[in-house]
Design a protein around this motif. Structure first.
Motif, PDB file in Angstrom:
ATOM      1  N   GLN A 464     -50.274  49.176  -6.341  1.00  0.00           N
ATOM      2  CA  GLN A 464     -50.277  50.046  -6.048  1.00  0.00           C
ATOM      3  C   GLN A 464     -50.640  51.422  -6.717  1.00  0.00           C
ATOM      4  N   TYR A 465     -51.318  51.026  -8.150  1.00  0.00           N
ATOM      5  CA  TYR A 465     -51.813  51.481  -9.116  1.00  0.00           C
ATOM      6  C   TYR A 465     -53.080  51.150  -9.431  1.00  0.00           C
ATOM      7  N   PRO A 466     -53.646  50.687  -8.561  1.00  0.00           N
ATOM      8  CA  PRO A 466     -54.926  49.788  -9.471  1.00  0.00           C
ATOM      9  C   PRO A 466     -55.633  50.407 -10.275  1.00  0.00           C
ATOM     10  N   ALA A 467     -55.336  51.590 -10.631  1.00  0.00           N
ATOM     11  CA  ALA A 467     -56.634  52.248 -12.271  1.00  0.00           C
ATOM     12  C   ALA A 467     -55.585  52.723 -13.703  1.00  0.00           C
ATOM     13  N   ALA A 468     -54.413  51.654 -13.078  1.00  0.00           N
ATOM     14  CA  ALA A 468     -53.183  52.570 -14.398  1.00  0.00           C
ATOM     15  C   ALA A 468     -53.718  50.903 -14.663  1.00  0.00           C
ATOM     16  N   PHE A 469     -54.125  50.009 -14.783  1.00  0.00           N
ATOM     17  CA  PHE A 469     -54.760  48.251 -15.051  1.00  0.00           C
ATOM     18  C   PHE A 469     -55.649  48.638 -16.136  1.00  0.00           C
ATOM     19  N   GLU A 470     -56.117  47.689 -16.743  1.00  0.00           N
ATOM     20  CA  GLU A 470     -57.205  47.184 -17.335  1.00  0.00           C
ATOM     21  C   GLU A 470     -57.945  45.967 -16.668  1.00  0.00           C
ATOM     22  N   PHE A 471     -56.524  45.001 -16.331  1.00  0.00           N
ATOM     23  CA  PHE A 471     -57.292  43.757 -16.198  1.00  0.00           C
ATOM     24  C   PHE A 471     -57.288  43.832 -14.403  1.00  0.00           C
ATOM     25  N   THR A 472     -57.797  42.291 -14.228  1.00  0.00           N
ATOM     26  CA  THR A 472     -57.269  42.269 -12.894  1.00  0.00           C
ATOM     27  C   THR A 472     -56.459  41.394 -12.109  1.00  0.00           C
ATOM     28  N   GLU A 473     -56.504  41.344 -10.720  1.00  0.00           N
ATOM     29  CA  GLU A 473     -55.975  39.634 -10.149  1.00  0.00           C
ATOM     30  C   GLU A 473     -56.502  39.008 -10.300  1.00  0.00           C
ATOM     31  N   ALA A 474     -57.178  38.820 -10.551  1.00  0.00           N
ATOM     32  CA  ALA A 474     -58.323  37.716 -11.118  1.00  0.00           C
ATOM     33  C   ALA A 474     -57.876  37.033 -12.207  1.00  0.00           C
ATOM     34  N   TYR A 475     -57.787  37.796 -13.115  1.00  0.00           N
ATOM     35  CA  TYR A 475     -56.927  37.188 -14.156  1.00  0.00           C
ATOM     36  C   TYR A 475     -55.295  36.657 -13.880  1.00  0.00           C
ATOM     37  N   LEU A 476     -54.636  37.615 -13.391  1.00  0.00           N
ATOM     38  CA  LEU A 476     -53.570  36.999 -13.635  1.00  0.00           C
ATOM     39  C   LEU A 476     -53.921  35.517 -12.254  1.00  0.00           C
ATOM     40  N   THR A 477     -54.487  35.289 -11.634  1.00  0.00           N
ATOM     41  CA  THR A 477     -54.455  33.898 -10.939  1.00  0.00           C
ATOM     42  C   THR A 477     -55.613  32.995 -11.584  1.00  0.00           C
ATOM     43  N   VAL A 478     -55.610  33.685 -12.796  1.00  0.00           N
ATOM     44  CA  VAL A 478     -56.189  32.558 -13.674  1.00  0.00           C
ATOM     45  C   VAL A 478     -55.615  32.263 -14.290  1.00  0.00           C
ATOM     46  N   LEU A 479     -54.177  33.046 -15.013  1.00  0.00           N
ATOM     47  CA  LEU A 479     -54.060  32.695 -15.969  1.00  0.00           C
ATOM     48  C   LEU A 479     -52.691  32.052 -14.996  1.00  0.00           C
ATOM     49  N   THR A 480     -52.089  31.831 -13.370  1.00  0.00           N
ATOM     50  CA  THR A 480     -51.516  31.159 -13.557  1.00  0.00           C
ATOM     51  C   THR A 480     -51.932  29.847 -13.389  1.00  0.00           C
ATOM     52  N   ASP A 481     -53.420  30.035 -13.368  1.00  0.00           N
ATOM     53  CA  ASP A 481     -53.859  27.783 -13.465  1.00  0.00           C
ATOM     54  C   ASP A 481     -53.988  27.304 -14.192  1.00  0.00           C
ATOM     55  N   SER A 482     -53.824  28.655 -15.600  1.00  0.00           N
ATOM     56  CA  SER A 482     -53.732  27.767 -17.247  1.00  0.00           C
ATOM     57  C   SER A 482     -52.147  27.322 -17.242  1.00  0.00           C
ATOM     58  N   MET A 483     -51.323  27.388 -16.860  1.00  0.00           N
ATOM     59  CA  MET A 483     -49.675  27.233 -16.982  1.00  0.00           C
ATOM     60  C   MET A 483     -50.060  25.865 -16.569  1.00  0.00           C
ATOM     61  N   TRP A 484     -50.712  25.094 -16.136  1.00  0.00           N
ATOM     62  CA  TRP A 484     -51.727  23.716 -15.619  1.00  0.00           C
ATOM     63  C   TRP A 484     -52.415  23.013 -16.146  1.00  0.00           C
ATOM     64  N   ILE A 485     -52.823  23.779 -17.502  1.00  0.00           N
ATOM     65  CA  ILE A 485     -53.619  22.733 -18.131  1.00  0.00           C
ATOM     66  C   ILE A 485     -53.189  23.195 -19.594  1.00  0.00           C
ATOM     67  N   PRO A 486     -52.903  21.845 -20.034  1.00  0.00           N
ATOM     68  CA  PRO A 486     -52.116  21.540 -20.991  1.00  0.00           C
ATOM     69  C   PRO A 486     -53.044  21.078 -22.424  1.00  0.00           C
ATOM     70  N   LEU A 487     -53.823  22.416 -22.727  1.00  0.00           N
ATOM     71  CA  LEU A 487     -54.558  22.282 -23.985  1.00  0.00           C
ATOM     72  C   LEU A 487     -54.521  23.272 -24.435  1.00  0.00           C
ATOM     73  N   PHE A 488     -53.119  24.170 -24.253  1.00  0.00           N
ATOM     74  CA  PHE A 488     -53.569  25.570 -25.147  1.00  0.00           C
ATOM     75  C   PHE A 488     -51.698  25.217 -25.333  1.00  0.00           C
ATOM     76  N   SER A 489     -51.139  26.500 -26.762  1.00  0.00           N
ATOM     77  CA  SER A 489     -49.812  26.021 -27.018  1.00  0.00           C
ATOM     78  C   SER A 489     -48.664  27.115 -26.042  1.00  0.00           C
ATOM     79  N   THR A 490     -49.515  28.180 -24.945  1.00  0.00           N
ATOM     80  CA  THR A 490     -48.701  28.971 -24.891  1.00  0.00           C
ATOM     81  C   THR A 490     -47.828  28.157 -23.832  1.00  0.00           C
TER      82      THR A 490
END
Length: 770
Positions: A464-490
Motif C-alpha cells: 500500500q505504501y511502497p515508497a515508505a520502505f527501504e527494503f523490497t519484497e525480495a528481502y522479505l522472501t529471502v528472510l522467510t527462506d533464511s528461517m530454514w537455513i540452520p547456520l545462524f543464531s537468529t
C-alpha cells in the motif's frame, strides 16, 4: 518448443554464462545413463559431509510427461539434500544451489512404491519394508519435489531415503549443521581477523544483548523517564527475557524482583517504544490470579504513568481475547498452502478466490493489522500509554508490538531499523523460534507460522505504501527462506538464555577463546554476506524509498517525525469504557469474515447521522491528509485491500507465471531510472565543483559501478554494453520440479524485458497459453 516462463517476481541473479539453455528431449525410453563417479557436491559448506547417495535418479519436472525430467545423482549430506543433474551448471549462492534443500526445510519425507501401491511418511530411525520407486519431499518453503528411482539400485534408493528422513529429524539442537559449520568457519577465518578480534562480526544491526544498544534506543525515542535495568543479568529472574531490559525510572530493582514472581516465567513488563509525545508501548505476560493482577497492575501502571510527561492514563489490551491463537493461525496456513501449492487451480477465478478467503489466512492478517492500528490510535491519538498483555508474552505480542512500531516510527521501515525491530521484539523478547519453526520436529502442536504472518502483514503495508520502505519484497522472501537455513543464531533458539547456553557450550567444544563475541563465531542472519554477494544484496534496496532512515540525536535533541495533531481523548464522554481490549463494546472478539467490518475507512461519508467516535474521527482525519511517507502510516483495512502475497505463496506455481513480464520489469526500470538520476547528479557536481561540506567526489580511478546501490544499473555513455543478467523467480533457485504442476523453466531477462506484461486477473491468466 517449450515456452520460457517467469514467475511474476524475481528475487535473485546469475550470469548468463553460468546457464545453458535447457534442451527438450523425449525421455519416453530411458537415455544412456552417465557415470557419476567424478561428481562432487558443488559449493559444499564448511564441515559438510556426504552421508548417502544414489545414481541414475530422475527429478520429475512435470506430471504430464517425463520429456523434461532431469537425470542425475541424489545426495544426502549432514546439511542438505542435493540433486546434481547430468551435464548441467549449478545455479547457487554461497550456501545453496538450485536443486538444494536444507534438511531443516523438509516438512515431510514420503516414499512411494507405485507397483505395490504403498506409501509411507518416514521419520527418524524408522524402517522401510519396501523398495521405494519414488521420493516426494514436502518443503516448508512451499516446494514439493519428486524423484523417481526407476533406473537406480533399489537398495541404494532405500538407503538414501532413510538417510534423508533420519538427518532431517535431529534428536538434539547441537546436531543441527550450523554448529559444525560455524565452528569450521570461525577457525578458517581466524587468521584474517584484525588484531585478534572482529567488531561484532562487522554488523550494523544492534543485537540488544548489551546495555549500550538499549541506551541508544532510549535516546533515539526520547524516553527520558525510562532506564536500562540489569536486574535480569545472568538470567537471574527470567530465562526468557534478555539480560538487560528497559523499565520506568521510578521502579527500583528490588520492586521488580518482588513483582516478577507473580508473572508467568517471571516475565516482568518489557518496554518496547516511546512516542515523541511521551506515551509508551509496553508488553507483558498475563497474571492468572485476579487479585494479584489488580495489585501488580496498579503498581506497574502507576510507574508507567509517572514516566509520562503529562501523567496520562495507561490502557491494558488483552490480545488473547481478541486475536486468533497459534493453533488457528497454523490451521489457516495449512489450508492456504493446500490451496496455493497442492490443489490444482480451479477453473473459476471466483471459486479459487473464495477458497483463499475460506482459509481465513487473510482475515487473520487483517485482524492483526486492525488491532495494531487501534493501538496506534491510543498512542498517537489519545496520547496514552498502552500495555499489551498476552498469556506468555512470546507470540501475539511479538506481532502486534512490531506492527505498531512499524506504523509509528519510520526508523523501522529502513533496512537496518527493520532488522533491529525483529531482533528486539522477536529474538531478544523470547519468541520460541525453535518450537514454532519445529526445527527438531518434536511437536506439531507447538508449530505455528507467526513470523511468516508478521512478514505478510509487513508486505501488506509495503504493497500500500511502497515508497515508505527501504527494503523490497525480495528481502522479505529471502528472510522467510533464511528461517530454514540452520547456520545462524537468529531463528534457532527459544530464548536468549537458551541461545547463550548453547553457544557457550559450542565455543568450549570448538576451542574458541573465552570472551569472544558470540556474533563473531555464530553470527545472526543479518550478516547477509554469508549467503549473498554484495551485488545480490542490492536486490534488497527499494529504488523508490523516500526516507532517510533512523531519527538521529543531535546536541542532545532527538530529531524525529513529530506532526501537528489534535488529541481526541477528551471529546467524548466515556471513551475508555467504549473500548474493551481494543474492540468496540458489543463487537465479537473474532468475527467471521462477513461481519468483520473495519473501523478504518478512507472514504467516510460526509453525512453524519450518528455521533462520530474519537477513533473514527482520528482515522478519518488521517486519511483526509496527504500521506507523509516518513510519518505515521495506517494501512487500508477494508477486505478489498487485503491481497495475497503472491511472491511467497505462488512463486513455485507455473500457472502463476507471466511470460515476458511481471513486477520485476517495473523494478528493473525503476532501478535504471534512479541510477541514471544518480549518475547525472554526480556529473553535475563534477561540473560545478564540490561545495563546502559536501560529500567528496569519487576519484576517477574508483569504479563508478561499485558505488551504486541498485542491482539494475544505468550505463554511462562510455561504458561498454553488457548483456542482462539471468534472474530466477525464487533467488537463488528456479521453480523447476514442483509436483503436480505443468512444465516451466526460468526465463532469461533479455527475453521478458521485451513486451512485459503486468499482473492480470486469475481468469486472464487461465486463458493464457502456457
Amino acid at each position: 518448443m517449450t515456452s520460457f516462463l517467469l514467475v511474476f517476481q524475481l528475487l535473485g541473479s546469475l550470469s548468463l554464462d553460468t546457464l545453458r539453455r535447457f534442451e527438450v528431449t523425449n525421455w519416453r525410453t530411458p537415455p544412456r545413463l552417465p557415470q557419476f563417479s567424478s561428481v562432487k557436491v558443488s559449493g559444499a559448506a564448511f564441515g559438510e559431509i556426504v552421508v548417502n547417495e544414489v545414481n541414475f535418479v530422475r527429478k520429475c519436472i512435470s506430471t504430464d510427461s517425463s520429456q523434461d525430467d532431469l537425470w542425475g545423482k541424489l545426495i544426502c549430506t549432514n546439511f542438505k539434500v542435493s540433486f546434481i543433474p547430468q551435464d548441467r551448471s549449478q545455479l547457487s549462492h554461497f550456501l545453496l544451489g538450485e536443486h538444494d534443500i536444507p534438511l531443516t526445510c523438509l516438512d515431510q519425507v514420503v516414499t512411494v512404491n507405485d507397483t505395490k501401491g504403498k506409501r509411507k511418511v518416514l521419520g527418524s530411525n524408522q524402517k522401510l519394508k519396501f523398495n521405494p520407486t519414488e521420493l516426494i519431499l514436502y518443503c516448508k518453503d512451499l516446494r514439493i519435489i519428486r524423484f523417481c528411482f526407476g533406473e537406480a539400485g533399489p537398495e541404494s534408493a532405500k538407503k538414501v531415503c532413510l538417510a534423508i528422513a533420519h538427518y532431517s529429524h535431529p534428536a538434539d539442537l547441537h546436531l543441527l549443521f550450523g554448529f559444525e559449520y560455524q565452528g569450521r568457519r570461525y577457525h578458517e577465518y581466524k587468521a584474517k581477523r584484525v588484531n585478534g578480534s572482529t567488531p561484532r562480526g562487522g554488523l550494523q544491526t544492534p543485537i540488544f544483548d548489551r546495555p549500550s544498544d538499549w541506551d541508544r534506543e532510549i535516546k533515539r525515542t526520547g524516553a527520558s523517564e525510562w532506564r536500562v535495568c540489569s536486574v535480569n543479568e545472568g538470567y537471574a529472574i527470567s530465562p526468557s527475557l534478555p539480560e538487560y531490559i528497559v523499565v520506568p525510572a521510578s521502579l527500583a530493582d528490588q520492586d521488580l524482583k518482588q513483582y516478577s514472581s507473580f508473572f508467568p516465567d517471571n516475565r516482568i513488563p518489557l518496554w518496547c517504544w516511546n512516542h515523541p509525545s511521551g506515551s509508551a508501548l509496553i508488553r507483558m505476560a498475563s497474571i492468572t490470579d485476579p487479585l494479584h493482577q489488580r495489585k501488580i497492575d496498579q503498581r506497574v501502571f502507576t510507574a508507567i504513568t509517572k514516566s509520562h510527561p503529562h501523567r496520562s492514563e495507561v490502557i491494558r489490551l488483552d490480545l488473547d481475547k481478541c486475536l486468533p491463537n497459534i493453533q488457528d493461525i497454523q490451521s489457516a496456513f495449512f489450508k492456504i498452502r493446500q490451496i496455493c501449492v497442492m490443489d490444482p487451480f480451479e477453473e473459476s477465478e471466483e471459486r479459487w478466490l473464495s477458497s483463499i478467503e475460506n482459509s481465513r489466512w487473510l482475515e487473520y492478517v487483517r485482524a492483526f493489522l486492525k488491532h495494531s492500528a487501534e493501538v496506534v490510535y491510543h498512542l498517537d491519538g489519545k496520547n496514552t500509554s498502552v500495555v499489551l498483555a498476552e498469556e506468555e508474552d512470546r507470540d501475539l505480542n511479538c506481532i502486534v508490538s512490531s506492527l505498531v512500531q512499524l506504523m509509528l516510527d519510520p526508523h523501522y521501515r529502513s533496512l537496518i531499523g527493520f532488522q533491529s525491530l525483529v531482533q528486539k521484539e522477536w529474538v531478544m523478547a523470547g519468541h520460541r523460534f525453535l518450537d514454532r519453526c519445529n526445527h527438531l520436529k518434536k511437536s506439531d502442536k507447538e508449530e505455528s507460522p507467526l513470523f511468516t504472518l508478521f512478514l505478510d502483514c509487513v508486505w501488506q503495508m509495503m504493497n500500500q505504501y511502497p515508497a515508505a520502505f527501504e527494503f523490497t519484497e525480495a528481502y522479505l522472501t529471502v528472510l522467510t527462506d533464511s528461517m530454514w537455513i540452520p547456520l545462524f543464531s537468529t531463528f534457532l533458539f527459544n530464548s536468549p538464555k537458551q541461545r547463550n547456553q548453547h553457544l557457550a557450550d559450542f565455543a568450549k567444544n570448538k576451542a574458541i577463546p573465552q570472551g569472544e563475541e558470540q556474533s563473531v563465531y555464530f553470527p545472526p542472519v543479518w550478516d547477509w554476506s554469508q549467503q549473498f554477494s554484495f551485488k545480490d544484496q542490492t536486490l534488497f534496496n527499494n529504488p523508490m524509498y523516500v526516507g532517510k532512515g533512523a531519527a538521529c540525536v543531535q546536541n542532545g535533541e532527538v530529531k524525529t517525525f513529530r506532526r501537528t495533531k489534535k488529541t481526541y481523548s477528551s471529546t467524548l464522554r466515556g471513551a475508555p469504557a467504549s473500548m474493551r481490549n481494543g474492540l468496540k463494546s458489543g463487537e465479537e472478539t473474532l468475527p467471521r469474515r462477513g461481519s468483520l467490518v473495519s473501523e478504518l475507512k478512507p472514504d467516510f461519508s460526509p453525512v453524519k447521522d450518528v455521533v462520530e467516535s474519537p477513533s473514527e474521527r482520528f482515522f478519518r482525519d488521517w486519511f483526509s491528509r496527504p500521506i507523509d511517507q516518513q510519518g505515521l502510516l495506517i494501512p487500508l483495512l477494508t477486505p478489498s485491500h487485503m491481497a495475497l502475497w503472491k511472491l511467497f505463496f505462488l512463486r513455485w506455481v507455473p500457472e502463476a507465471c507471466i511470460p515476458k513480464g511481471g513486477s520485476i520489469t517495473a523494478y528493473h526500470k525503476l532501478c535504471q531510472l534512479v541510477d541514471e538520476i544518480e549518475i547525472l547528479q554526480i556529473q553535475l557536481r563534477q561540473y560545478k565543483g564540490p561545495s563546502p561540506g559536501s560529500t567528496p567526489l569519487p576519484s576517477p580511478s574508483e569504479s563508478r559501478s561499485d558505488q551504486r546501490r541498485m542491482y539494475f544499473k544505468a550505463s554511462f555513455p562510455d561504458d561498454p554494453s553488457t548483456p542482462p543478467d539471468f534472474l530466477t523467480s525464487s533467488f537463488p533457485f528456479t521453480p523447476v520440479g514442483n509436483l503436480c504442476r505443468r512444465n516451466v523453466h526460468g526465463t532469461p531477462i533479455s527475453k521478458f524485458l521485451n513486451g512485459a506484461k503486468i499482473w492480470l486477473s486469475t481468469e486472464t491468466l487461465a486463458n493464457d497459453t502456457v
